[in-house]
Enzyme design. Structure first.
Site, short mmCIF file in Angstrom:
data_model
loop_
_atom_site.label_atom_id
_atom_site.label_comp_id
_atom_site.label_asym_id
_atom_site.label_seq_id
_atom_site.Cartn_x
_atom_site.Cartn_y
_atom_site.Cartn_z
N ASP A 60 0.77 -1.17 0.02
CA ASP A 60 -0.01 0.19 -0.20
C ASP A 60 0.86 1.37 -0.04
O ASP A 60 1.88 1.40 0.73
CB ASP A 60 -0.80 0.00 1.19
CG ASP A 60 -1.78 0.81 1.29
OD1 ASP A 60 -2.71 1.32 0.48
OD2 ASP A 60 -1.83 1.80 2.16
N GLU A 102 14.58 -15.66 -0.37
CA GLU A 102 14.97 -16.78 0.41
C GLU A 102 13.93 -17.91 0.58
O GLU A 102 14.19 -18.95 0.90
CB GLU A 102 15.26 -16.17 1.86
CG GLU A 102 16.28 -15.05 1.94
CD GLU A 102 16.29 -14.76 3.46
OE1 GLU A 102 15.54 -15.34 4.46
OE2 GLU A 102 17.16 -13.66 3.75
#
Length: 565
Positions: free
Chosen positions: A226, A275
């Protein structure tokens, strides 16, 4: 009208492309769910996570690849959940953390990925950090995590600068110190209940890295960021030209938005996302003045996608549409990112209504809705949807658009909840009209949104009984069946969504014609009159009724046709 789905011939692709499909997000169709307005499981009038979970099979049948959930975190709901008090808790109105786990698991079982909203520009004023900053007063270490400043004037009675809130009024609110005396001011680019974080403070960056890991560990597939162009402010928080009025939806150069410092934040987030297995992603809600500035957010070491608000705000005109498509593909292609395409979301007037409104250059996203002919609006919206789904890249759909829902323009003032509604400036406060709960079935409100005899937090129009899922399911020519057919065709040939291949063809004025594969063509009549052309092949899908007999075809106004050529 072509109601029956016709198989699309497989486009020619090399063996390497077949062996190594592109990442899922490069051509995904992502469906936005506004949780409070999607499905209510307990009859309190507000949608919730169990309600969403119960409707996942519908989304699987619709044919979407992922869902994006607007905020469901613990929040006082001053701005419909975009004022977060605890980023690791589910607000009780939406359910529990176990409900979130169950929803994610069920979605994955159905082959649907889950993207959640992240709100890093500001928190709620009920966030623990901010509450401590207020109660502990000047000198509190928590004040450095927000923008607290002394006021101007003889007694500090004036705001620290002349910045204005996106929701109207000053972007500063003065505090009261623990001893009862007037204190410092704090910055809030949105509502006073939404204080802005100070991203120069290391604790803020650390906190959001742990928030990312919390939800990634829970199994989410990504984040919609956002106000991704916010967070970093110009050094010294300088005044701006008083003659300049800002809107979040058409932000230009100013000291609050699209500062270069945001990109280092996103590089650190990308390292975390990489990751995790399963191609986790982040999507930027980034309003910037040019396509090139937006492309900065999706460079290879930053975020994966950015919303294409320029496309959303482009008028229904063949020249303008071709330009924004070309500009979008070119800018994203330079950084190796996919283009994205969207027509509606929870912040703008639904495109069934907006696309018939005059575009005067001020209301770029149709923030002030007006009454339009619903049949004409739906006809143009259906044509625009088939155009969007034929473009290369990723497509975003907003809940209810597959039903052809119009904007609700006549909500009484007493039911509106947009915090900007009663303010003179800002976004005008008309976002409630696109957030009315969607109809699932039945002849009376809440139309299956919740238990029979229940209610909905915003009133639904009487006419929505005819637009419900149950009313449209299996009905030839319905908007729901048009979306299902279009998504099935798109899914049948990966080359339609992926890649950069788009070849424009010569066409009469007002008609857009382009090929996506050796076998697929899209034609769009953006004029008010029918256009006659030679039949280019076999019609796969039409957005509205079309006579298809003979060597020529007359394409009606505001109509799109997909062809097998």
């Amino acid at each position: 009208m072509t109601d029956q789905l016709i198989s699309l011939p497989t486009a020619e692709r090399d063996d390497a492309a077949v062996a190594a499909p592109s990442p899922w997000w490069r051509d995904a169709v992502i469906y936005q769910i506004y949780p409070r307005s999607f499905a209510d499981s307990d009859g309190d009038g507000i949608g919730d996570l169990p309600g969403i979970r119960s409707r996942l099979p519908y989304l699987r049948e619709l044919g979407v690849d992922a869902v994006w959930l607007s905020p469901f975190y613990a929040s006082p709901q001053a701005d419909a959940g975009y004022d977060v008090a605890d980023y690791r808790m589910v607000d009780p109105m939406f359910g529990t953390l176990d409900d979130a786990r169950g929803l994610i698991g069920d979605a994955h079982d159905l082959g649907i990925r889950v993207i959640v909203d992240l709100v890093p520009n500001h928190s709620s004023d009920q966030h623990e950090w901010f509450r401590r900053a207020i109660t502990e007063g000047p000198g509190s270490p928590h004040r450095g995590r927000y923008h607290f400043r002394a006021g101007q004037g003889e007694h500090g009675e004036l705001p620290p600068n002349n910045w204005k809130s996106i929701f109207g009024g000053p972007a500063w609110t003065r505090t009261t110190d623990p001893d009862g005396t007037p204190g410092d001011w704090y910055l809030h680019l949105f509502a006073p209940e939404q204080p802005d974080f100070n991203w120069e403070h290391p604790a803020v960056a650390d906190e959001f890295r742990t928030i990312l890991r919390f939800w990634l560990d829970l199994g989410v597939d990504g984040f919609r960021i956002d106000v991704a162009h916010g967070m970093v402010k110009a050094e010294g928080l300088p005044d701006v030209d008083d003659s300049v009025e800002w809107h979040l939806l058409d932000a230009g150069v100013n000291p609050c938005f699209d500062r270069d410092g945001v990109h280092e934040i996103y590089r650190s987030w990308r390292r975390i996302l990489d990751e995790y297995p399963g191609e986790r992603i982040a999507v930027a809600e980034a309003w910037a003045p040019t396509h090139e500035r937006v492309a900065n957010y999706v460079r290879p070491d930053e975020l994966h996608q950015a919303f294409n608000f320029s496309y959303l705000g482009t008028e229904w005109d063949a020249t303008a549409q071709r330009k924004v498509i070309d500009d979008s593909l070119e800018a994203m292609g330079k950084v190796g990112a996919p283009a994205t395409w969207t027509l509606s979301n929870h912040d703008v007037v639904r495109h069934t209504t907006r696309m018939l409104q005059p575009n005067d250059g001020d209301e770029v996203a149709g923030r002030r809705p007006i009454d339009v002919d619903p049949a004409a609006g739906l006809r143009r919206a259906r044509a625009a949807t088939l155009l969007l789904l034929a473009l290369p890249g990723s497509a975003y759909l907003y809940q209810g658009e597959e039903l052809g829902l119009p904007e609700v323009v006549d909500l009484p003032p007493e039911v509106r909840q947009d915090p900007a509604f009663h303010r003179a400036n800002g976004q005008d406060g008309y976002r409630d009209g696109c957030r009315v709960p969607i109809p699932w079935g039945g002849d009376e409100a809440p139309y299956g949104f919740g238990p029979a005899g229940g209610r909905s937090w915003l009133p639904q129009p009487d006419s929505w009984a005819q637009l419900s899922v149950a009313a449209q399911q299996g009905r030839p020519g319905s908007t729901l069946e048009l979306y299902r057919a279009a998504l099935a065709l798109r899914r049948s040939d990966p080359a339609l969504g992926s890649g950069k291949n788009l070849t424009w063809r010569e066409a009469p004025e007002g008609l857009l014609v382009f090929d996506r594969t050796p076998h697929f063509r899209c034609t769009v009549n953006m004029t008010a009159e029918p256009i006659r052309i030679a039949m280019p092949g076999k019609a796969l899908l039409t957005s509205g009724p079309v006579e298809l007999d003979g060597a020529e075809v007359e394409i009606p106004a505001d109509t799109t046709i997909w062809w097998a050529v």
